[in-house]
Motif scaffolding. Structure first.
Motif, PDB file in Angstrom:
ATOM      1  N   VAL A 182       0.838  -1.207   0.000  1.00  0.00           N
ATOM      2  CA  VAL A 182       0.000   0.000   0.000  1.00  0.00           C
ATOM      3  C   VAL A 182       0.869   1.252   0.000  1.00  0.00           C
ATOM      4  CG1 VAL A 182      -1.527   1.356   1.476  1.00  0.00           C
ATOM      5  CG2 VAL A 182      -2.083  -0.999   0.981  1.00  0.00           C
ATOM      6  N   ASN A 183       1.955   1.247   0.757  1.00  0.00           N
ATOM      7  CA  ASN A 183       2.852   2.405   0.768  1.00  0.00           C
ATOM      8  C   ASN A 183       3.467   2.638  -0.604  1.00  0.00           C
ATOM      9  OD1 ASN A 183       2.364   2.759   3.501  1.00  0.00           O
ATOM     10  ND2 ASN A 183       4.085   1.476   4.127  1.00  0.00           N
ATOM     11  N   GLN A 184       3.862   1.560  -1.274  1.00  0.00           N
ATOM     12  CA  GLN A 184       4.425   1.696  -2.613  1.00  0.00           C
ATOM     13  C   GLN A 184       3.385   2.221  -3.604  1.00  0.00           C
ATOM     14  OE1 GLN A 184       6.019  -2.137  -3.625  1.00  0.00           O
ATOM     15  NE2 GLN A 184       7.655  -2.040  -2.096  1.00  0.00           N
ATOM     16  N   LEU A 185       2.154   1.696  -3.516  1.00  0.00           N
ATOM     17  CA  LEU A 185       1.102   2.156  -4.425  1.00  0.00           C
ATOM     18  C   LEU A 185       0.753   3.622  -4.182  1.00  0.00           C
ATOM     19  CD1 LEU A 185      -1.285  -0.945  -4.467  1.00  0.00           C
ATOM     20  CD2 LEU A 185       0.135  -0.124  -6.336  1.00  0.00           C
ATOM     21  N   GLU A 186       0.736   4.043  -2.913  1.00  0.00           N
ATOM     22  CA  GLU A 186       0.458   5.448  -2.607  1.00  0.00           C
ATOM     23  C   GLU A 186       1.547   6.361  -3.184  1.00  0.00           C
ATOM     24  OE1 GLU A 186       0.094   5.577   1.599  1.00  0.00           O
ATOM     25  OE2 GLU A 186      -2.045   5.010   1.609  1.00  0.00           O
ATOM     26  N   LYS A 187       2.789   5.933  -3.052  1.00  0.00           N
ATOM     27  CA  LYS A 187       3.895   6.719  -3.599  1.00  0.00           C
ATOM     28  C   LYS A 187       3.801   6.805  -5.117  1.00  0.00           C
ATOM     29  CE  LYS A 187       8.938   6.940  -3.627  1.00  0.00           C
ATOM     30  NZ  LYS A 187      10.192   6.272  -3.180  1.00  0.00           N
ATOM     31  N   LEU A 188       3.498   5.664  -5.759  1.00  0.00           N
ATOM     32  CA  LEU A 188       3.360   5.647  -7.214  1.00  0.00           C
ATOM     33  C   LEU A 188       2.182   6.496  -7.667  1.00  0.00           C
ATOM     34  CD1 LEU A 188       4.309   4.453  -9.910  1.00  0.00           C
ATOM     35  CD2 LEU A 188       2.835   2.485  -9.479  1.00  0.00           C
ATOM     36  N   TYR A 189       1.079   6.446  -6.921  1.00  0.00           N
ATOM     37  CA  TYR A 189      -0.109   7.244  -7.274  1.00  0.00           C
ATOM     38  C   TYR A 189       0.193   8.737  -7.198  1.00  0.00           C
ATOM     39  CZ  TYR A 189      -4.815   9.185  -6.944  1.00  0.00           C
ATOM     40  OH  TYR A 189      -5.948   9.934  -7.140  1.00  0.00           O
ATOM     41  N   MET A 190       0.920   9.153  -6.165  1.00  0.00           N
ATOM     42  CA  MET A 190       1.273  10.567  -6.030  1.00  0.00           C
ATOM     43  C   MET A 190       2.199  11.016  -7.160  1.00  0.00           C
ATOM     44  SD  MET A 190      -0.420  11.642  -3.446  1.00  0.00           S
ATOM     45  CE  MET A 190       0.372  13.217  -3.190  1.00  0.00           C
ATOM     46  N   GLU A 191       3.161  10.174  -7.525  1.00  0.00           N
ATOM     47  CA  GLU A 191       4.082  10.530  -8.605  1.00  0.00           C
ATOM     48  C   GLU A 191       3.346  10.640  -9.939  1.00  0.00           C
ATOM     49  OE1 GLU A 191       7.102   7.599  -8.585  1.00  0.00           O
ATOM     50  OE2 GLU A 191       8.076   8.336  -6.753  1.00  0.00           O
ATOM     51  N   MET A 192       2.452   9.695 -10.224  1.00  0.00           N
ATOM     52  CA  MET A 192       1.710   9.726 -11.487  1.00  0.00           C
ATOM     53  C   MET A 192       0.754  10.912 -11.524  1.00  0.00           C
ATOM     54  SD  MET A 192       0.972   5.659 -12.066  1.00  0.00           S
ATOM     55  CE  MET A 192       0.230   5.905 -13.657  1.00  0.00           C
ATOM     56  N   SER A 193       0.140  11.240 -10.397  1.00  0.00           N
ATOM     57  CA  SER A 193      -0.752  12.403 -10.359  1.00  0.00           C
ATOM     58  C   SER A 193       0.023  13.691 -10.606  1.00  0.00           C
ATOM     59  CB  SER A 193      -1.459  12.472  -8.994  1.00  0.00           C
ATOM     60  OG  SER A 193      -2.220  11.318  -8.760  1.00  0.00           O
ATOM     61  N   LEU A 194       1.237  13.788 -10.052  1.00  0.00           N
ATOM     62  CA  LEU A 194       2.055  14.979 -10.277  1.00  0.00           C
ATOM     63  C   LEU A 194       2.450  15.108 -11.744  1.00  0.00           C
ATOM     64  CD1 LEU A 194       3.613  17.406  -9.195  1.00  0.00           C
ATOM     65  CD2 LEU A 194       5.503  15.849  -8.651  1.00  0.00           C
ATOM     66  N   LYS A 195       2.849  13.981 -12.362  1.00  0.00           N
ATOM     67  CA  LYS A 195       3.219  14.024 -13.783  1.00  0.00           C
ATOM     68  C   LYS A 195       2.027  14.423 -14.650  1.00  0.00           C
ATOM     69  CE  LYS A 195       6.956  10.626 -13.560  1.00  0.00           C
ATOM     70  NZ  LYS A 195       7.422   9.282 -14.011  1.00  0.00           N
ATOM     71  N   LYS A 196       0.852  13.929 -14.272  1.00  0.00           N
ATOM     72  CA  LYS A 196      -0.344  14.282 -15.034  1.00  0.00           C
ATOM     73  C   LYS A 196      -0.645  15.774 -14.920  1.00  0.00           C
ATOM     74  CE  LYS A 196      -5.305  13.464 -15.294  1.00  0.00           C
ATOM     75  NZ  LYS A 196      -6.469  12.814 -14.661  1.00  0.00           N
ATOM     76  N   GLU A 197      -0.519  16.331 -13.720  1.00  0.00           N
ATOM     77  CA  GLU A 197      -0.773  17.761 -13.524  1.00  0.00           C
ATOM     78  C   GLU A 197       0.260  18.610 -14.271  1.00  0.00           C
ATOM     79  OE1 GLU A 197      -3.319  19.184 -12.109  1.00  0.00           O
ATOM     80  OE2 GLU A 197      -4.227  17.253 -11.605  1.00  0.00           O
ATOM     81  N   LEU A 198       1.507  18.128 -14.333  1.00  0.00           N
ATOM     82  CA  LEU A 198       2.543  18.894 -15.032  1.00  0.00           C
ATOM     83  C   LEU A 198       2.321  18.924 -16.545  1.00  0.00           C
ATOM     84  CD1 LEU A 198       5.761  17.761 -13.110  1.00  0.00           C
ATOM     85  CD2 LEU A 198       4.570  19.948 -12.949  1.00  0.00           C
ATOM     86  N   GLN A 199       1.604  17.946 -17.080  1.00  0.00           N
ATOM     87  CA  GLN A 199       1.321  17.918 -18.512  1.00  0.00           C
ATOM     88  C   GLN A 199       0.184  18.850 -18.901  1.00  0.00           C
ATOM     89  OE1 GLN A 199       0.661  13.838 -19.575  1.00  0.00           O
ATOM     90  NE2 GLN A 199       2.832  13.428 -19.894  1.00  0.00           N
ATOM     91  N   LYS A 200      -0.556  19.349 -17.927  1.00  0.00           N
ATOM     92  CA  LYS A 200      -1.669  20.235 -18.253  1.00  0.00           C
ATOM     93  C   LYS A 200      -1.154  21.614 -18.659  1.00  0.00           C
ATOM     94  CE  LYS A 200      -5.082  17.997 -15.269  1.00  0.00           C
ATOM     95  NZ  LYS A 200      -6.018  18.174 -14.133  1.00  0.00           N
ATOM     96  N   LYS A 201      -2.055  22.381 -19.251  1.00  0.00           N
ATOM     97  CA  LYS A 201      -1.692  23.715 -19.711  1.00  0.00           C
ATOM     98  C   LYS A 201      -1.555  24.664 -18.517  1.00  0.00           C
ATOM     99  CE  LYS A 201      -4.052  23.155 -24.149  1.00  0.00           C
ATOM    100  NZ  LYS A 201      -5.110  23.691 -25.041  1.00  0.00           N
ATOM    101  N   GLY A 202      -0.834  25.746 -18.739  1.00  0.00           N
ATOM    102  CA  GLY A 202      -0.647  26.738 -17.685  1.00  0.00           C
ATOM    103  C   GLY A 202       0.819  26.898 -17.325  1.00  0.00           C
ATOM    104  N   ARG A 203       1.197  28.131 -17.014  1.00  0.00           N
ATOM    105  CA  ARG A 203       2.578  28.419 -16.646  1.00  0.00           C
ATOM    106  C   ARG A 203       2.820  28.000 -15.197  1.00  0.00           C
ATOM    107  NH1 ARG A 203       4.303  34.379 -18.401  1.00  0.00           N
ATOM    108  NH2 ARG A 203       6.279  33.459 -17.665  1.00  0.00           N
ATOM    109  N   LYS A 204       3.940  27.372 -14.984  1.00  0.00           N
ATOM    110  CA  LYS A 204       4.277  26.863 -13.654  1.00  0.00           C
ATOM    111  C   LYS A 204       5.788  26.933 -13.484  1.00  0.00           C
ATOM    112  CE  LYS A 204       3.770  22.385 -15.832  1.00  0.00           C
ATOM    113  NZ  LYS A 204       3.192  22.986 -17.040  1.00  0.00           N
TER     114      LYS A 204
END
Length: 229
Positions: A182-204
């Motif tokens: 579960v700890n590994q899956l939570e870490k992987l989920y957070m990393e994938m969510s961050l990568k997905k947000e970084l692919q969205k439009k908008g200056r960051k």
């Protein structure tokens, strides 16, 4: 006659081994080895014959788009790089599907952990069965209460069978393994969510260490505020 003929015992003819003077050449090839080698040889021979026939009757005007999308390197066809095969929207959709699968597995593991924890908790506490007894007077009530208290006393560890001990230990090991998963899956989920947000439009931009309120080893990004229509 045939039955009597088959009833007579016959000598089993064995193939000879490699003579001692030819030991250096390895094992002597038996007939079954020759059969396998001959079949492989004829199979390759038939394949070469078909390829020669195709080459002889090929169409000189034949064309398909894979001819211009591949190149030959040392006699091997290698396709072109397909790095930009998918559009940005298609990549986002695939990322969303992957995140959904990870989230589903995470929720499933959490439910299994809850169920296993409840079972182990009930085994450790040794809960007594809930029975309702009706007494005629106070003396009978005291007697029933004393019997219930004696039956609810947990047995010492020496009285527990070895089979139950082994099963309990295995369940605890399984619980520990599922917690780490579960700890590994939570870490992987957070990393994938961050990568997905970084692919969205908008200056960051990535915040520096002196700009962080709560210092952390993970990167922190800040998006530029935009006015929504």
């Amino acid at each position: 006659m045939s039955s009597l003929k088959n009833a007579i015992s016959r000598r089993a003819h064995k193939e000879r081994a490699q003579p001692s003077s030819r030991k250096k050449f390895g094992l002597l090839e038996k007939h079954k080895d020759y059969v396998v080698r001959a079949k492989a040889f004829h199979k390759k021979e038939e394949m070469l014959r078909k390829l020669k026939e195709k080459a002889a009757f090929r169409n000189p005007d034949e064309f398909y788009f894979q001819m211009i999308k591949t190149r030959t390197v040392d006699g091997v066809h290698k396709p072109e790089s397909q790095a930009n095969k998918y559009t940005q929207e298609e990549l986002m959709l695939m990322k969303t599907q992957d995140i959904g699968y990870i989230l589903q597995k995470l929720q499933s593991e959490r439910k299994k952990i809850e169920k296993l924890t409840a079972v182990l908790h009930s085994v450790d506490n040794h809960p007594s069965n809930r029975h309702i007894y009706y007494a005629e007077d106070r003396e009978e009530a005291r007697e029933l209460q004393s019997q219930a208290s004696e039956s609810s006393v947990t047995p010492p560890s020496g009285d527990i069978p070895d089979l139950i001990k082994r099963k309990t230990a295995a369940s605890y090991r399984e619980l520990e393994a599922r917690n780490s998963r579960v700890n590994q899956l939570e870490k992987l989920y957070m990393e994938m969510s961050l990568k997905k947000e970084l692919q969205k439009k908008g200056r960051k931009r990535k915040l520096r260490e002196d700009e962080l309120v709560c210092p952390t080893s993970k990167p922190v990004y800040k998006w530029r505020s935009e006015r929504k229509r």
